[in-house]
Design a protein around this motif. Sequence first.
Motif, PDB file in Angstrom:
ATOM      1  N   THR A   1      26.230 -41.742 -55.249  1.00 38.44           N
ATOM      2  CA  THR A   1      26.542 -42.109 -53.863  1.00 38.44           C
ATOM      3  C   THR A   1      27.378 -40.999 -53.223  1.00 38.44           C
ATOM      4  N   PRO A   2      27.445 -40.959 -51.901  1.00 39.04           N
ATOM      5  CA  PRO A   2      28.306 -39.969 -51.239  1.00 39.04           C
ATOM      6  C   PRO A   2      29.761 -40.059 -51.679  1.00 39.04           C
ATOM      7  N   PHE A   3      30.275 -41.262 -51.916  1.00 39.64           N
ATOM      8  CA  PHE A   3      31.663 -41.384 -52.356  1.00 39.64           C
ATOM      9  C   PHE A   3      31.850 -40.785 -53.742  1.00 39.64           C
ATOM     10  N   GLU A   4      30.918 -41.033 -54.631  1.00 40.76           N
ATOM     11  CA  GLU A   4      31.005 -40.450 -55.973  1.00 40.76           C
ATOM     12  C   GLU A   4      30.965 -38.931 -55.894  1.00 40.76           C
ATOM     13  N   LEU A   5      30.091 -38.396 -55.036  1.00 39.38           N
ATOM     14  CA  LEU A   5      30.010 -36.942 -54.893  1.00 39.38           C
ATOM     15  C   LEU A   5      31.310 -36.392 -54.325  1.00 39.38           C
ATOM     16  N   LEU A   6      31.821 -37.000 -53.271  1.00 39.55           N
ATOM     17  CA  LEU A   6      33.070 -36.557 -52.662  1.00 39.55           C
ATOM     18  C   LEU A   6      34.197 -36.555 -53.694  1.00 39.55           C
ATOM     19  N   SER A   7      34.293 -37.602 -54.464  1.00 41.29           N
ATOM     20  CA  SER A   7      35.331 -37.709 -55.482  1.00 41.29           C
ATOM     21  C   SER A   7      35.162 -36.640 -56.551  1.00 41.29           C
ATOM     22  N   ALA A   8      33.932 -36.441 -57.011  1.00 42.51           N
ATOM     23  CA  ALA A   8      33.671 -35.463 -58.062  1.00 42.51           C
ATOM     24  C   ALA A   8      33.971 -34.047 -57.599  1.00 42.51           C
ATOM     25  N   VAL A   9      33.596 -33.716 -56.373  1.00 36.95           N
ATOM     26  CA  VAL A   9      33.854 -32.378 -55.858  1.00 36.95           C
ATOM     27  C   VAL A   9      35.354 -32.153 -55.699  1.00 36.95           C
ATOM     28  N   ALA A  10      36.063 -33.159 -55.203  1.00 36.62           N
ATOM     29  CA  ALA A  10      37.509 -33.044 -55.061  1.00 36.62           C
ATOM     30  C   ALA A  10      38.172 -32.853 -56.424  1.00 36.62           C
ATOM     31  N   LEU A  11      37.665 -33.529 -57.431  1.00 33.27           N
ATOM     32  CA  LEU A  11      38.226 -33.406 -58.780  1.00 33.27           C
ATOM     33  C   LEU A  11      37.873 -32.069 -59.431  1.00 33.27           C
ATOM     34  N   SER A  12      36.823 -31.412 -58.944  1.00 31.62           N
ATOM     35  CA  SER A  12      36.344 -30.195 -59.594  1.00 31.62           C
ATOM     36  C   SER A  12      37.117 -28.933 -59.222  1.00 31.62           C
ATOM     37  N   ALA A  13      38.049 -29.038 -58.282  1.00 33.31           N
ATOM     38  CA  ALA A  13      38.844 -27.867 -57.914  1.00 33.31           C
ATOM     39  C   ALA A  13      39.593 -27.338 -59.129  1.00 33.31           C
ATOM     40  N   GLN A  14      39.404 -26.062 -59.435  1.00 32.13           N
ATOM     41  CA  GLN A  14      40.029 -25.424 -60.593  1.00 32.13           C
ATOM     42  C   GLN A  14      39.702 -26.159 -61.888  1.00 32.13           C
ATOM     43  N   ALA A  15      38.509 -26.707 -61.949  1.00 30.65           N
ATOM     44  CA  ALA A  15      38.025 -27.381 -63.152  1.00 30.65           C
ATOM     45  C   ALA A  15      36.523 -27.136 -63.259  1.00 30.65           C
ATOM     46  N   THR A  16      35.948 -27.403 -64.412  1.00 28.73           N
ATOM     47  CA  THR A  16      34.515 -27.207 -64.585  1.00 28.73           C
ATOM     48  C   THR A  16      33.744 -28.476 -64.264  1.00 28.73           C
ATOM     49  N   ASP A  17      32.489 -28.308 -63.865  1.00 30.67           N
ATOM     50  CA  ASP A  17      31.644 -29.466 -63.615  1.00 30.67           C
ATOM     51  C   ASP A  17      31.484 -30.294 -64.890  1.00 30.67           C
ATOM     52  N   VAL A  18      31.394 -29.612 -66.025  1.00 29.13           N
ATOM     53  CA  VAL A  18      31.242 -30.312 -67.309  1.00 29.13           C
ATOM     54  C   VAL A  18      32.445 -31.218 -67.562  1.00 29.13           C
ATOM     55  N   GLY A  19      33.635 -30.687 -67.329  1.00 24.48           N
ATOM     56  CA  GLY A  19      34.845 -31.471 -67.537  1.00 24.48           C
ATOM     57  C   GLY A  19      34.949 -32.645 -66.585  1.00 24.48           C
ATOM     58  N   VAL A  20      34.578 -32.431 -65.335  1.00 24.17           N
ATOM     59  CA  VAL A  20      34.613 -33.511 -64.349  1.00 24.17           C
ATOM     60  C   VAL A  20      33.606 -34.597 -64.719  1.00 24.17           C
ATOM     61  N   ASN A  21      32.413 -34.198 -65.124  1.00 25.68           N
ATOM     62  CA  ASN A  21      31.397 -35.181 -65.493  1.00 25.68           C
ATOM     63  C   ASN A  21      31.845 -36.054 -66.661  1.00 25.68           C
ATOM     64  N   LYS A  22      32.531 -35.461 -67.618  1.00 23.81           N
ATOM     65  CA  LYS A  22      33.020 -36.239 -68.765  1.00 23.81           C
ATOM     66  C   LYS A  22      33.978 -37.330 -68.303  1.00 23.81           C
ATOM     67  N   ALA A  23      34.819 -36.992 -67.320  1.00 26.80           N
ATOM     68  CA  ALA A  23      35.782 -37.968 -66.811  1.00 26.80           C
ATOM     69  C   ALA A  23      35.117 -39.027 -65.936  1.00 26.80           C
ATOM     70  N   THR A  24      34.224 -38.596 -65.044  1.00 28.01           N
ATOM     71  CA  THR A  24      33.626 -39.559 -64.106  1.00 28.01           C
ATOM     72  C   THR A  24      32.614 -40.487 -64.781  1.00 28.01           C
TER      73      THR A  24
END
Length: 212
Positions: free
Chosen positions: A28-51
């Motif tokens: 969803t757009p909210f999930e994307l917005l949250s994931a992108v915000a969390l990805s600052a100075q972090a990897t997509d792999v790391g964010v995906n593990k958390a989300t």
Amino acid sequence: MKKADIVEMFRRLRELNPHPKTELEYTTPFELLSAVALSAQATDVGVNKATRKLFPVANTAQKILDLGLDKLKTYISTIGLYNNKAKNLIAMSQILVDRYDGEVPTTREALEELPGVGRKTANVVLNTAFGQPTIAVDTHIFRVANRTGLAPGADVRKVEDKLEKVIPKEFIQDAHHWLILHGRYVCKARKPECPNCAIIDLCAYKQKTKPA
């Protein structure tokens, strides 16, 4: 880079990956917005593990608020700067609930007013969630744009403005993803894999790596 070379560059990138998409996981757009915000100075792999653990529990603004700050931190504690990101996500969710009935706004101005959301994050959401032809210049795109000669610039905003001018309309919607993926997997920061590059003959980078 000449106009004909730019067209050829994106033609080749499209041929290699006709339907590029973000590597962040969302529905969803909210999930994307949250994931992108969390990805600052972090990897997509790391964010995906958390989300993958967070979103089944809280994937809307209201559910994030219901979860609360302390519990939210436990879900994202593996991500860098998680304390500040948790505070921003709570504050962002409160604004979305209060002003937008929990929905993600579809304008850059409204998105950039949200805590933890800058121009780059706004552009990702506008492009990926809402299909707008924006380009979010991260470190990968900044590097590729300068190395190749596609859109040289001293800062990310100058590169973004140049990219919007030089990229043909037929490629602009997916250009963001093609350039990020090219920078992430081929045009790497320390040792670009030039021998495996599909656009090596179009690139202006003088320090090309040679075959091993």
